[in-house]
Design a protein around this motif. Structure first.
Motif, mmCIF file in Angstrom:
data_model
loop_
_atom_site.group_PDB
_atom_site.id
_atom_site.type_symbol
_atom_site.label_atom_id
_atom_site.label_comp_id
_atom_site.label_asym_id
_atom_site.label_seq_id
_atom_site.Cartn_x
_atom_site.Cartn_y
_atom_site.Cartn_z
ATOM 1 N N UNK A 66 49.688 -32.963 49.886
ATOM 2 C CA UNK A 66 48.399 -33.205 50.537
ATOM 3 C C UNK A 66 47.316 -32.567 49.682
ATOM 4 N N UNK A 67 46.482 -33.393 49.063
ATOM 5 C CA UNK A 67 45.455 -32.914 48.141
ATOM 6 C C UNK A 67 44.073 -32.940 48.785
ATOM 7 N N UNK A 68 43.753 -34.020 49.482
ATOM 8 C CA UNK A 68 42.411 -34.213 50.022
ATOM 9 C C UNK A 68 42.425 -34.131 51.544
ATOM 10 N N UNK A 69 41.683 -33.167 52.084
ATOM 11 C CA UNK A 69 41.520 -33.067 53.536
ATOM 12 C C UNK A 69 40.501 -34.110 53.986
ATOM 13 N N UNK A 70 40.858 -34.902 54.998
ATOM 14 C CA UNK A 70 40.004 -36.060 55.295
ATOM 15 C C UNK A 70 38.701 -35.707 55.998
ATOM 16 N N UNK A 71 38.645 -34.579 56.717
ATOM 17 C CA UNK A 71 37.414 -34.280 57.458
ATOM 18 C C UNK A 71 36.223 -33.998 56.533
ATOM 19 N N UNK A 72 36.275 -32.997 55.652
ATOM 20 C CA UNK A 72 35.094 -32.732 54.803
ATOM 21 C C UNK A 72 34.759 -33.872 53.861
ATOM 22 N N UNK A 73 35.774 -34.546 53.308
ATOM 23 C CA UNK A 73 35.481 -35.646 52.388
ATOM 24 C C UNK A 73 34.872 -36.838 53.116
ATOM 25 N N UNK A 74 35.262 -37.042 54.374
ATOM 26 C CA UNK A 74 34.661 -38.151 55.123
ATOM 27 C C UNK A 74 33.191 -37.894 55.377
ATOM 28 N N UNK A 75 32.815 -36.625 55.544
ATOM 29 C CA UNK A 75 31.405 -36.287 55.716
ATOM 30 C C UNK A 75 30.603 -36.601 54.478
ATOM 31 N N UNK A 76 31.165 -36.268 53.316
ATOM 32 C CA UNK A 76 30.481 -36.561 52.057
ATOM 33 C C UNK A 76 30.359 -38.065 51.842
ATOM 34 N N UNK A 77 31.403 -38.812 52.169
ATOM 35 C CA UNK A 77 31.349 -40.267 52.000
ATOM 36 C C UNK A 77 30.298 -40.884 52.919
ATOM 37 N N UNK A 78 30.165 -40.342 54.128
ATOM 38 C CA UNK A 78 29.153 -40.851 55.056
ATOM 39 C C UNK A 78 27.752 -40.616 54.496
ATOM 40 N N UNK A 79 27.518 -39.427 53.937
ATOM 41 C CA UNK A 79 26.212 -39.150 53.338
ATOM 42 C C UNK A 79 25.981 -40.019 52.108
ATOM 43 N N UNK A 80 27.033 -40.267 51.335
ATOM 44 C CA UNK A 80 26.900 -41.146 50.176
ATOM 45 C C UNK A 80 26.535 -42.559 50.573
ATOM 46 N N UNK A 81 27.101 -43.020 51.676
ATOM 47 C CA UNK A 81 26.778 -44.351 52.189
ATOM 48 C C UNK A 81 25.296 -44.420 52.565
ATOM 49 N N UNK A 82 24.807 -43.387 53.238
ATOM 50 C CA UNK A 82 23.392 -43.354 53.619
ATOM 51 C C UNK A 82 22.496 -43.200 52.397
ATOM 52 N N UNK A 83 22.960 -42.437 51.412
ATOM 53 C CA UNK A 83 22.208 -42.243 50.172
ATOM 54 C C UNK A 83 21.946 -43.562 49.465
ATOM 55 N N UNK A 84 22.864 -44.512 49.633
ATOM 56 C CA UNK A 84 22.711 -45.812 48.988
ATOM 57 C C UNK A 84 21.471 -46.569 49.423
ATOM 58 N N UNK A 85 20.898 -46.210 50.566
ATOM 59 C CA UNK A 85 19.692 -46.898 51.037
ATOM 60 C C UNK A 85 18.513 -46.687 50.082
ATOM 61 N N UNK A 86 18.558 -45.619 49.283
ATOM 62 C CA UNK A 86 17.490 -45.376 48.306
ATOM 63 C C UNK A 86 17.478 -46.426 47.205
ATOM 64 N N UNK A 87 18.580 -47.139 47.045
ATOM 65 C CA UNK A 87 18.694 -48.092 45.952
ATOM 66 C C UNK A 87 18.613 -49.546 46.422
ATOM 67 N N UNK A 88 18.102 -49.738 47.632
ATOM 68 C CA UNK A 88 17.857 -51.099 48.105
ATOM 69 C C UNK A 88 16.735 -51.733 47.292
ATOM 70 N N UNK A 89 16.753 -53.044 47.215
ATOM 71 C CA UNK A 89 15.778 -53.763 46.384
ATOM 72 C C UNK A 89 14.347 -53.602 46.883
ATOM 73 N N UNK A 90 14.176 -53.277 48.177
ATOM 74 C CA UNK A 90 12.822 -53.153 48.708
ATOM 75 C C UNK A 90 12.248 -51.737 48.552
ATOM 76 N N UNK A 91 12.991 -50.826 47.916
ATOM 77 C CA UNK A 91 12.484 -49.475 47.675
ATOM 78 C C UNK A 91 11.855 -49.432 46.284
ATOM 79 N N UNK A 92 10.552 -49.174 46.180
ATOM 80 C CA UNK A 92 9.893 -49.128 44.857
ATOM 81 C C UNK A 92 10.496 -48.043 43.969
ATOM 82 N N UNK A 93 10.548 -48.311 42.687
ATOM 83 C CA UNK A 93 11.160 -47.371 41.745
ATOM 84 C C UNK A 93 10.477 -46.013 41.769
#
Length: 268
Positions: A66-93
């Protein structure tokens, strides 16, 4: 990934709150140890939070790593998913670059502040080292990745976000090379394991080892006896070689993804 696959059914703010609560709060569980009869963390506790390369026994002579604990990594993945909103086409550079800069600075400052306080955010506190200032600085940076502590994530993700802000407007051949890897991250991630371990097998036999040394009872990996190793500059050289070798493969796969629409391509 399974948890994020369920979370995406909810609103953006639900996913964001989940990520923030887990990333900022999971270190509260550090002082909670749920042990089995042998005095080791229970297998389900390793799965949820502990996971420091644990090898629980399933039955006689059969173990699982067992290398990766799913609780803390799932939190980071959730924030990464939300972070992706900064790169939507309607967000000015310009707006994206400004937000990346402010966010990266805020996260980096958070790391420095928490680390100076030395009370919360990582199970390992730093201390002044008798060997001098350099080792004290290294102690300051010595945070935990397994599981990823709040300080580890702040230290690494904060600088990564700042890097994104600085290269937002970079163009040219170098930028195109980075984009190739960025378009096929999971493809690269899977292939690099096979190439690195192929190098490992070659180095194993080139170092004069025999087939009777392939299995080391003190290591979960084959062809990696604990008594052998290489200097750090060799490790960096191998890393660079793997990156270079994978570039044409990643470039080909990026083109393949752009011209094909099979369902499994969305996962790589």
């Amino acid at each position: 990934m399974i948890i994020l696959g369920l979370l995406v059914r909810f609103s953006y703010y639900v996913i964001l709150i989940y990520g923030l609560v887990v990333v900022f709060g999971h270190n509260l569980l550090v002082n909670v140890e749920i042990e089995n009869a042998a005095g080791q963390p229970a297998i389900w506790w390793d799965l949820v939070h502990h996971a420091k390369f644990a090898f629980p026994s399933l039955w006689k002579d059969h173990y699982v790593m067992i290398v990766y604990a799913f609780l803390p990594w799932s939190g980071l993945m959730a924030l990464g998913y939300c972070f992706g909103s900064l790169f939507k086409s309607d967000v000015p550079q310009e707006l994206r670059q400004k937000r990346l800069l402010y966010l990266g600075l805020a996260v980096t400052v958070l790391f420095v502040a928490l680390r100076f306080v030395n009370q919360y955010g990582d199970p390992t506190t730093w201390a002044e080292q008798p060997r001098g200032g350099l080792y004290t600085f290294l102690s300051f940076l010595n945070t935990n990745k397994y599981p990823p502590s709040l300080m580890f994530l702040s230290m690494t993700i904060g600088l990564a976000i700042l890097f994104l802000a600085l290269v937002e407007r970079v163009k040219g051949k170098l930028a195109e090379i980075f984009i190739v890897y960025g378009r096929v991250p999971f493809f690269y991630y899977v292939l690099h394991f096979y190439i690195i371990h192929s190098f490992c097998v070659i180095a194993f036999f080139a170092s004069g080892n025999g087939v009777n040394q392939i299995v080391d009872m003190n290591s979960p990996f084959l062809f990696r006896p604990q008594t052998k190793g290489f200097n750090l500059w060799v490790v960096y050289g191998i890393w660079l070689a793997v990156v270079v070798i994978l570039y044409p493969l990643c470039k080909w796969y990026k083109r393949y993804k752009a011209t094909h629409n099979q369902w499994w391509l969305s996962y790589t």
